[in-house]
Design an enzyme around this catalytic site. Structure first.
Site, PDB file in Angstrom:
ATOM      1  N   LYS A 140      -4.197   5.272  -2.931  1.00 18.72           N
ATOM      2  CA  LYS A 140      -3.560   4.497  -4.195  1.00 18.72           C
ATOM      3  C   LYS A 140      -5.043   3.432  -4.774  1.00 18.72           C
ATOM      4  O   LYS A 140      -4.952   3.224  -5.735  1.00 18.72           O
ATOM      5  CB  LYS A 140      -2.637   3.457  -3.835  1.00 18.72           C
ATOM      6  CG  LYS A 140      -1.305   4.499  -3.461  1.00 18.72           C
ATOM      7  CD  LYS A 140      -0.106   3.531  -3.421  1.00 18.72           C
ATOM      8  CE  LYS A 140       1.216   4.410  -3.485  1.00 18.72           C
ATOM      9  NZ  LYS A 140       2.469   3.759  -3.423  1.00 18.72           N
ATOM     10  N   LYS A 223       1.765  14.740  -2.327  1.00 17.96           N
ATOM     11  CA  LYS A 223       3.408  14.462  -2.229  1.00 17.96           C
ATOM     12  C   LYS A 223       3.938  14.247  -3.618  1.00 17.96           C
ATOM     13  O   LYS A 223       3.305  13.516  -4.447  1.00 17.96           O
ATOM     14  CB  LYS A 223       3.439  13.501  -1.163  1.00 17.96           C
ATOM     15  CG  LYS A 223       3.165  12.030  -1.612  1.00 17.96           C
ATOM     16  CD  LYS A 223       3.809  11.283  -0.784  1.00 17.96           C
ATOM     17  CE  LYS A 223       3.699   9.795  -1.192  1.00 17.96           C
ATOM     18  NZ  LYS A 223       4.859   8.971  -0.876  1.00 17.96           N
ATOM     19  N   LYS A 226       6.968   8.607  -6.909  1.00 14.46           N
ATOM     20  CA  LYS A 226       7.331   7.569  -7.777  1.00 14.46           C
ATOM     21  C   LYS A 226       6.547   7.495  -8.847  1.00 14.46           C
ATOM     22  O   LYS A 226       6.962   7.371 -10.155  1.00 14.46           O
ATOM     23  CB  LYS A 226       8.117   6.413  -7.517  1.00 14.46           C
ATOM     24  CG  LYS A 226       9.491   6.372  -6.843  1.00 14.46           C
ATOM     25  CD  LYS A 226       9.881   5.016  -6.583  1.00 14.46           C
ATOM     26  CE  LYS A 226      10.408   5.035  -5.119  1.00 14.46           C
ATOM     27  NZ  LYS A 226       9.476   4.350  -4.229  1.00 14.46           N
TER      28      LYS A 226
END
Ligand code: AQP
Length: 356
Positions: A140, A223, A226
Site C-alpha cells: 500500500k 488480490k 476494496k
C-alpha cells in the site's frame, strides 16, 4: 390463597435454574473467535468468500466476536461521508449475509476505546523493522515517499493485534492476505507474556481451504480489493445483476480455450474457485462440466451463480436500509457485551506493564 410455593413450582424453579446455568456454561465453554472487516469501501466477493462466509459458518459452534474495523479505515479514508456510508453499508451486509446477533457479538471497533489504548501499548513493544516487513504495508505504500505515507498505515498491524488480543480468542478466521498480521499478533502476545507476565492467549489463524485469496478480475496476479483503482477489479456484494454480468464477461482469462485450473492458468483458477465456493461444487467437477464448452458459456453461468447468491443478500439489505435504528441497536448491544471482556484484558495488561 396460600403464598407458599407448591412442590411443583419449587421443582420448576430448580429446573429453570439448572437449565440457565447449563446453557450459560455451554456458551462460556465455547471456544472464542474474533475477526473484523475494515470499513474502507464496498464489500466484495473476496471479503465474502475469504471472511464473511467463514464467520457465519463458525457462529453457532464458537463464541464469535465480529466487528466493523472503522478505526482501521481511518488509515486510508479521510472523507467523513464516505466513511459513514461504508460503516453503515458493511454493518448491513454482515447481517444480510447471515450474521446472527443473537449468537455472535457484533460491534463497532471505535465504540470501545480499549482497542486504541491496547494498540498504543503494543506499539511500544513492536519494532520498526517488523512493521516495515509487513507485505500489506509494503504494497500500500509502494511508490510513495516516506513523507506522504500515513503513520496509521505503518502501525495498522499493532492495532489489529490489540483488536484480537483484547478478546483472548482461540482462533482468528481471516483471508490469506491477513496471515502475516496474525503471525505478528502471535509474536507480540508471546513477547508481552514473556517480558511482563502471562496475559494474552496466543491465537491460531484459520483460513479457508479454498478461496482464501480471491484475485482481481482485471488482474489475477493481485488480490481482489476494496481500494482497487478500478471497479472492474471486484464484484461488490451490492452490484446489480447487469453490473455483475458485465464485469464477469470482461474478466481477464488465460490464453487457450480450456476451462481448466492450474498454476499456469491464474485467471481461470480464480474464476473456477469463485464458482466452486458459491455453488459448493468442486473445481474438478466444474472442469468436467465445462469440458469442450466456451469461455462465454462458462462466464455466463458464473455470472448467474453470483447473481443467485447475492439476490437474497441484496433483498435483506434493502429491508435493513429502511430501518437504521434496528442495526444501531444491535451494534450498541454488541458493544455493551464486548466492553467488559475488553476492559478485563486491558486492566490485566496495564497492571502487567506497571500502569496500576
Ligand atoms: N481478495 C480476498 N480474498 C479472500 N479474502 C479476502 N479478504 C480481503 N480481501 C480478500 C479478507 O476479508 C477480511 C476483511 O479484510 P479487510 O477489509 O479488513 O482488509 P483487507 O484484507 O485489506 O481487504 P481489502 O478488500 O483489500 O480492503 P482494503 O482495500 O481496504 O485494504 C479479511 O479477513 C481479509 O483477509
Amino acid at each position: 390463597m396460600s403464598c407458599k410455593p407448591s412442590a411443583v413450582s419449587c421443582k420448576l424453579y430448580v429446573c429453570i435454574c439448572f437449565l440457565t446455568t447449563y446453557s450459560w456454561r455451554l456458551i462460556s465453554s465455547k471456544k472464542r473467535v474474533v475477526s473484523g472487516i475494515t470499513t474502507s469501501g464496498e464489500l466484495h466477493l473476496g471479503n465474502y468468500i475469504g471472511a464473511l462466509q467463514q464467520f457465519i459458518a463458525l457462529q453457532s459452534e464458537y463464541d464469535g466476536y465480529f466487528f466493523l474495523a472503522d478505526l482501521h479505515a481511518l488509515a486510508t479514508v479521510h472523507d467523513p461521508e464516505k466513511l459513514r456510508k461504508s460503516i453503515r453499508s458493511i454493518a448491513n451486509l454482515y447481517l444480510a449475509c447471515g450474521l446472527d446477533p443473537e449468537q455472535a457479538t457484533f460491534f463497532c471497533q471505535s465504540a470501545l476505546p480499549a482497542h486504541a489504548e491496547l494498540g498504543w501499548m503494543l506499539n511500544t513493544i513492536s519494532t520498526m523493522g517488523e512493521l516495515s516487513r509487513m507485505t500489506q504495508y509494503k504494497d500500500k505504500s509502494a511508490g510513495n515517499a516516506n513523507d506522504s505515507i500515513q503513520a496509521g498505515l505503518f502501525t495498522y498491524p499493532t492495532l489489529m493485534a490489540a483488536d484480537i488480543l483484547l478478546y483472548q480468542p482461540k482462533l482468528v478466521p481471516v483471508g490469506d492476505d491477513q496471515k502475516q498480521h496474525i503471525e505478528l499478533t502471535r509474536n507480540l502476545a508471546e513477547r508481552f507474556n514473556k517480558r511482563f507476565s502471562e496475559t494474552f492467549t496466543v491465537p491460531d489463524v484459520l483460513t479457508p481451504k479454498q478461496g482464501a485469496r480471491i484475485m482481481g478480475l482485471d488482474d489475477p496476479s493481485k488480490k481482489m480489493s476494496k481500494s482497487a483503482s478500478s471497479a472492474a477489479n471486484y464484484i461488490a456484494l451490492v452490484d446489480s445483476p447487469e453490473a455483475i454480468k458485465k464485469k464477469i464477461s470482461k474478466a481477464v482469462t488465460d490464453s487457450g480455450t480450456e476451462i481448466k485450473a492450474g498454476k499456469d492458468r491464474p485467471a481461470l483458477t480464480n474464476l473456477l474457485t469463485i464458482f466452486s465456493e458459491l455453488e459448493d461444487v468442486s473445481v474438478a467437477d466444474l472442469e468436467k462440466r465445462y469440458g469442450g464448452k466456451s469461455y462465454r458459456d462458462f462466464k455466463s453461468d458464473l455470472a448467474d451463480v453470483i447473481i443467485a447468491t447475492l439476490k437474497p443478500v441484496q433483498k435483506t439489505l434493502e429491508e435493513l436500509e429502511t430501518d437504521p435504528k434496528y442495526v444501531d441497536d444491535i451494534l450498541a448491544k454488541g458493544a455493551e457485551k464486548a466492553r467488559p471482556v475488553a476492559a478485563k484484558t486491558l486492566a490485566e495488561a496495564k497492571t502487567a506493564m506497571g500502569l496500576g
